[in-house]
Scaffold this active site. Sequence first.
Site, short mmCIF file in Angstrom:
data_model
loop_
_atom_site.label_atom_id
_atom_site.label_comp_id
_atom_site.label_asym_id
_atom_site.label_seq_id
_atom_site.Cartn_x
_atom_site.Cartn_y
_atom_site.Cartn_z
N CYS A 8 17.28 32.67 2.48
CA CYS A 8 17.08 33.52 3.67
C CYS A 8 16.07 32.87 4.61
O CYS A 8 16.26 32.84 5.83
CB CYS A 8 16.60 34.91 3.28
SG CYS A 8 17.90 36.01 2.70
N HIS A 47 21.88 37.68 3.60
CA HIS A 47 21.66 37.58 2.17
C HIS A 47 22.82 38.19 1.41
O HIS A 47 23.06 39.41 1.48
CB HIS A 47 20.36 38.25 1.74
CG HIS A 47 20.10 38.07 0.29
ND1 HIS A 47 19.48 36.94 -0.22
CD2 HIS A 47 20.41 38.84 -0.79
CE1 HIS A 47 19.42 37.03 -1.54
NE2 HIS A 47 19.97 38.18 -1.91
N ASN A 86 28.30 28.21 -8.02
CA ASN A 86 27.81 28.75 -9.28
C ASN A 86 27.54 30.24 -9.11
O ASN A 86 27.03 30.67 -8.07
CB ASN A 86 26.52 28.04 -9.70
CG ASN A 86 26.75 26.58 -10.05
OD1 ASN A 86 27.72 26.25 -10.74
ND2 ASN A 86 25.90 25.71 -9.57
N HIS A 95 21.30 33.48 -3.77
CA HIS A 95 21.80 33.65 -2.40
C HIS A 95 23.00 32.71 -2.36
O HIS A 95 22.84 31.49 -2.58
CB HIS A 95 20.71 33.26 -1.39
CG HIS A 95 21.10 33.36 0.06
ND1 HIS A 95 20.33 34.00 1.02
CD2 HIS A 95 22.18 32.87 0.73
CE1 HIS A 95 20.90 33.90 2.21
NE2 HIS A 95 22.04 33.21 2.07
N HIS A 97 25.76 30.13 -2.18
CA HIS A 97 25.78 28.79 -1.59
C HIS A 97 26.94 28.00 -2.16
O HIS A 97 27.24 28.09 -3.35
CB HIS A 97 24.46 28.06 -1.81
CG HIS A 97 23.96 28.07 -3.22
ND1 HIS A 97 23.37 29.19 -3.78
CD2 HIS A 97 23.97 27.15 -4.19
CE1 HIS A 97 23.03 28.93 -5.03
NE2 HIS A 97 23.40 27.69 -5.31
N HIS A 99 28.22 24.26 -2.84
CA HIS A 99 27.81 22.86 -2.93
C HIS A 99 28.98 21.97 -2.49
O HIS A 99 30.12 22.19 -2.92
CB HIS A 99 27.51 22.47 -4.38
CG HIS A 99 26.36 23.16 -5.03
ND1 HIS A 99 25.14 22.58 -5.21
CD2 HIS A 99 26.26 24.40 -5.60
CE1 HIS A 99 24.32 23.40 -5.86
NE2 HIS A 99 24.99 24.52 -6.11
P1 AMP Z 1 22.46 26.58 -8.02
O1 AMP Z 1 22.08 26.08 -9.37
O2 AMP Z 1 23.94 26.55 -7.77
O3 AMP Z 1 21.83 27.92 -7.70
O4 AMP Z 1 21.90 25.52 -7.01
C1 AMP Z 1 20.74 25.71 -6.26
C2 AMP Z 1 20.55 24.45 -5.45
O5 AMP Z 1 19.60 24.70 -4.44
C3 AMP Z 1 20.02 23.26 -6.25
O6 AMP Z 1 20.95 22.17 -6.11
C4 AMP Z 1 18.67 22.96 -5.61
O7 AMP Z 1 18.38 21.58 -5.58
C5 AMP Z 1 18.85 23.54 -4.23
N1 AMP Z 1 17.63 23.93 -3.55
C6 AMP Z 1 16.63 24.73 -4.04
N2 AMP Z 1 15.67 24.89 -3.11
C7 AMP Z 1 16.06 24.20 -2.02
C8 AMP Z 1 15.49 23.99 -0.73
N3 AMP Z 1 14.31 24.50 -0.37
N4 AMP Z 1 16.18 23.23 0.16
C9 AMP Z 1 17.36 22.69 -0.18
N5 AMP Z 1 17.95 22.86 -1.38
C10 AMP Z 1 17.30 23.60 -2.30
ZN ZN Z 2 18.76 35.32 0.72
#
Ligand code: AMP
Ligand code: ZN
Length: 110
Positions: A8, A47, A86, A95, A97, A99
């Site tokens: 967020c 979010h 994931n 949150h 995302h 990949h």
């Molecule tokens: P997941 O395990 O699918 O929740 O992946 C979370 C991802 O977020 C990981 O690949 C982290 O390296 C990435 N991550 C965590 N904090 C940050 C951040 N501040 N900026 C960019 N990527 C982040």
């Molecule tokens: Zn969020």
Amino acid sequence: MMKDCIFCKIALGEIHTEFLYEDEYVVAFNDIHPVKPVHVLVIPKNHIAEFIAVEDTTLYQHLFTAVKKIVGEKELQTKGYRIIVNGGGAQDVDHLHVHIMGPVSPSNHE
Ligand code: AMP
Ligand code: ZN
């Protein structure tokens, strides 16, 4: 905005992060710990805790439009890419995302 949610804060510009793509629903930025030369995350600006929590399915269109643009800009369409979400407890960040990782070869998925 969810308090203490790092994504967020990124989406709102509270943590300065370069956006590789932005529209009214989503932003994309580089993963801080890339596991491939290209490792980009696409997140909703709102979010949403995880994939199964999506209610407005218009978001799907924006997420995958962003994914397609990143794949093209990073020239992964001929180099191999993976798209991963994931959830269900497998995620570290609560949150949603997506990949995008590459280049990858067949049977070289890690
Ligand atoms: P997941 O395990 O699918 O929740 O992946 C979370 C991802 O977020 C990981 O690949 C982290 O390296 C990435 N991550 C965590 N904090 C940050 C951040 N501040 N900026 C960019 N990527 C982040
Ligand atoms: Zn969020």
